[in-house]
Design an enzyme around this catalytic site. Structure first.
Site, PDB file in Angstrom:
ATOM      1  N   GLU A 173       0.832  -1.209   0.000  1.00  0.00           N
ATOM      2  CA  GLU A 173       0.000   0.000   0.000  1.00  0.00           C
ATOM      3  C   GLU A 173       0.864   1.256   0.000  1.00  0.00           C
ATOM      4  O   GLU A 173       0.771   2.121   0.876  1.00  0.00           O
ATOM      5  CB  GLU A 173      -0.969  -0.015   1.187  1.00  0.00           C
ATOM      6  CG  GLU A 173      -1.999  -1.129   1.087  1.00  0.00           C
ATOM      7  CD  GLU A 173      -3.081  -1.093   2.147  1.00  0.00           C
ATOM      8  OE1 GLU A 173      -4.180  -1.607   1.909  1.00  0.00           O
ATOM      9  OE2 GLU A 173      -2.812  -0.556   3.255  1.00  0.00           O
ATOM     10  N   GLU A 362      -5.513  -8.230  -1.145  1.00  0.00           N
ATOM     11  CA  GLU A 362      -6.189  -8.033   0.142  1.00  0.00           C
ATOM     12  C   GLU A 362      -7.650  -7.702  -0.112  1.00  0.00           C
ATOM     13  O   GLU A 362      -7.956  -6.824  -0.917  1.00  0.00           O
ATOM     14  CB  GLU A 362      -5.575  -6.885   0.965  1.00  0.00           C
ATOM     15  CG  GLU A 362      -4.228  -7.175   1.574  1.00  0.00           C
ATOM     16  CD  GLU A 362      -3.755  -6.062   2.494  1.00  0.00           C
ATOM     17  OE1 GLU A 362      -4.617  -5.384   3.106  1.00  0.00           O
ATOM     18  OE2 GLU A 362      -2.540  -5.860   2.592  1.00  0.00           O
TER      19      GLU A 362
END
Length: 467
Positions: A173, A362
């Site tokens: 991320e 995810e």
């Protein structure tokens, strides 16, 4: 859903070293930035003192219990497990010349255990942590020298595991650094935007150097980036809302643009200029950035809305970001809005933009599970959430999007990143531990365990379109 998922689709789950391993100083491991955030990403940065303890110090003790956990993943039929290497197990302070053999040996054992069951590793080089020694002594990613330390680390693990790991990710991320700079780039929370973007630039250069090294050392391997997929919709059809939505989506798509295209887009040059942001970018940096990733990976939990007049609306926090809630969507216990169709939309947006394979690494539902008197855990809410999102993945594949795989977040309960909670559970496997660190760490299969086993076994044919 039968036939929509590719034959070699990589079904599995995703965890992170600092949220499952524990053993935070075992076998020569150094202190990481995560170790200094005992209350999670949104907690205070706390120096470690002798005798201190935090829930992540043990986490779910994956460091010692991984054979049991890998066997449970294999029972579900996992084709792939995403996890990360703790940088501080390999280079405890970050700037050593020689790696820590005990740390390298641990991941040898882990990858060998996965290979016993035919589970492919998908390995993140840096997942919300870096050596605290690099923060203390160099200023984290704010210092250009950190690029070389990261490249040494990346080359070390590529060489060590080149026959065991074929799928790699650089930074987890990576766009999150704009919102949590200590977690992302090792800078103080109060850092100004020029400092944060300079540190991000160093990280982008380091990512490109890792891509180059992977292509050299693991020529049959593939390496991708990892974005927080925070897709945003305009709250209304007003042109001002639409333009503001485009601008805010570019805040995070910028990272993918650089990593997939190999250069800074023109809109960022204007953004830097109009906001007085100074970033030193050398000609060598520009050449380095041309080494681009092989695929795009991303997390997806929720969508949000944007308006040109945000002061008129209350915002809701979800997965690091603050967003205006969508009045057409329901929310989880933690206020994260549930939008399965948004995943199909995001897959199409990313594939249209980059024309590279995509990997959903995810996606999941954090919830408070209840253990019944007979020991069962009936998490139908989790089953429904995941089912509905996977139905939309199948639709995106039917749209023509190339999707490599899907690794649900937290297939086994773990310590949440945001607030270091155990009560926010994502897993198909329950772990007996509470927010205070009490519990036996016993593993127990939830109802969703058997559901996901059937999904994988049928290659998605068992999914139900509940629309």
């Amino acid at each position: 859903m039968n036939g929509k998922f590719p034959q070699h689709f990589l079904w599995g789950g995703a965890v992170a070293a600092n949220q499952v391993e524990g053993a935070y100083q075992a076998d020569g491991k150094g202190l990481s930035t995560s170790d200094l955030q005992p209350q999670g990403i949104f907690g205070a940065i706390t120096p470690r003192m002798p005798g201190d303890s935090g829930i992540k110090d043990v986490a779910i003790d994956f460091y010692h219990r991984y054979p049991e956990d890998i066997a449970l993943f294999a029972e579900m039929g996992f084709k792939c497990l995403r996890t990360s290497i703790a940088w501080t197990r390999i280079f405890p302070q970050g700037d050593e010349e020689t790696p820590n053999e005990a740390g390298l040996a641990f991941y040898d054992r882990l990858f060998d255990e996965m290979a016993k069951y035919g589970i492919q590793p998908l390995i993140t080089l840096s997942h919300y942590e870096m050596p605290y020694g690099l923060v203390k002594n160099y200023g984290g990613w704010g210092d250009r020298r950190t690029i070389a330390f990261f490249e040494r680390y990346a080359r070390t693990v590529f060489e060590r595991y080149k026959h065991k790991v074929k799928h790699w990710l650089t930074f987890n991320e990576i766009n999150m650094s704009l919102h949590a700079p200590f977690t992302g780039v090792g800078l103080p929370p109060e850092s100004d935007r020029s400092a944060i973007y300079q540190a991000i630039h160093h990280q982008l250069v380091a990512s490109a150097k890792a891509v180059k090294a992977c292509h050299e050392i693991v020529p049959e391997g593939k390496i991708g980036n990892m974005l927080l997929g925070g897709i945003l919709y305009p709250l209304s059809c007003r042109p001002e809302d639409l333009l503001e939505t485009q601008r805010q989506n570019r805040d995070w798509l910028f990272f993918g643009d650089v990593q997939a295209r190999g250069y800074y887009p023109a809109y960022m040059q204007r953004f830097f200029r109009e906001n007085g942001i100074q970033v030193e970018i050398t000609n060598e940096d520009r050449q380095t950035l041309r080494e681009t990733i092989d695929f795009i990976s991303f997390s997806y939990y929720m969508s949000g809305c944007v308006t040109a007049d945000p002061e008129q609306y209350e915002t809701a926090r979800g997965n690091i970001l603050d967003m205006v809630p969508n009045p057409h969507l329901a929310s989880s216990e933690w206020g994260w809005q549930i939008d399965p169709i948004g995943l199909r939309y995001l897959l199409n947006v990313l594939y249209d933009r980059y024309q590279k394979p995509l990997f959903i690494v995810e996606n999941g539902l954090g919830a408070k599970d209840r253990v019944e008197a007979d020991g069962s855990i009936n998490d139908d809410y989790r089953i429904n959430y995941l089912n509905d999102h996977l139905v939309q993945v199948a639709e995106a594949i039917d749209d023509g999007v190339e999707v490599m795989g899907y690794t649900s977040w937290g297939p086994i309960d773990l310590v949440s990143a945001s607030k270091a909670e155990m009560s926010k559970r994502y897993g198909f496997i329950h772990v007996d531990r509470d927010d205070a660190g009490n519990g036996s760490l016993e593993r127990r299969r939830k109802k969703s365990f058997y559901w996901y086993r059937d999904v994988i076994h049928s290659n998605g044919a068992s999914l139900k379109d509940r629309r």
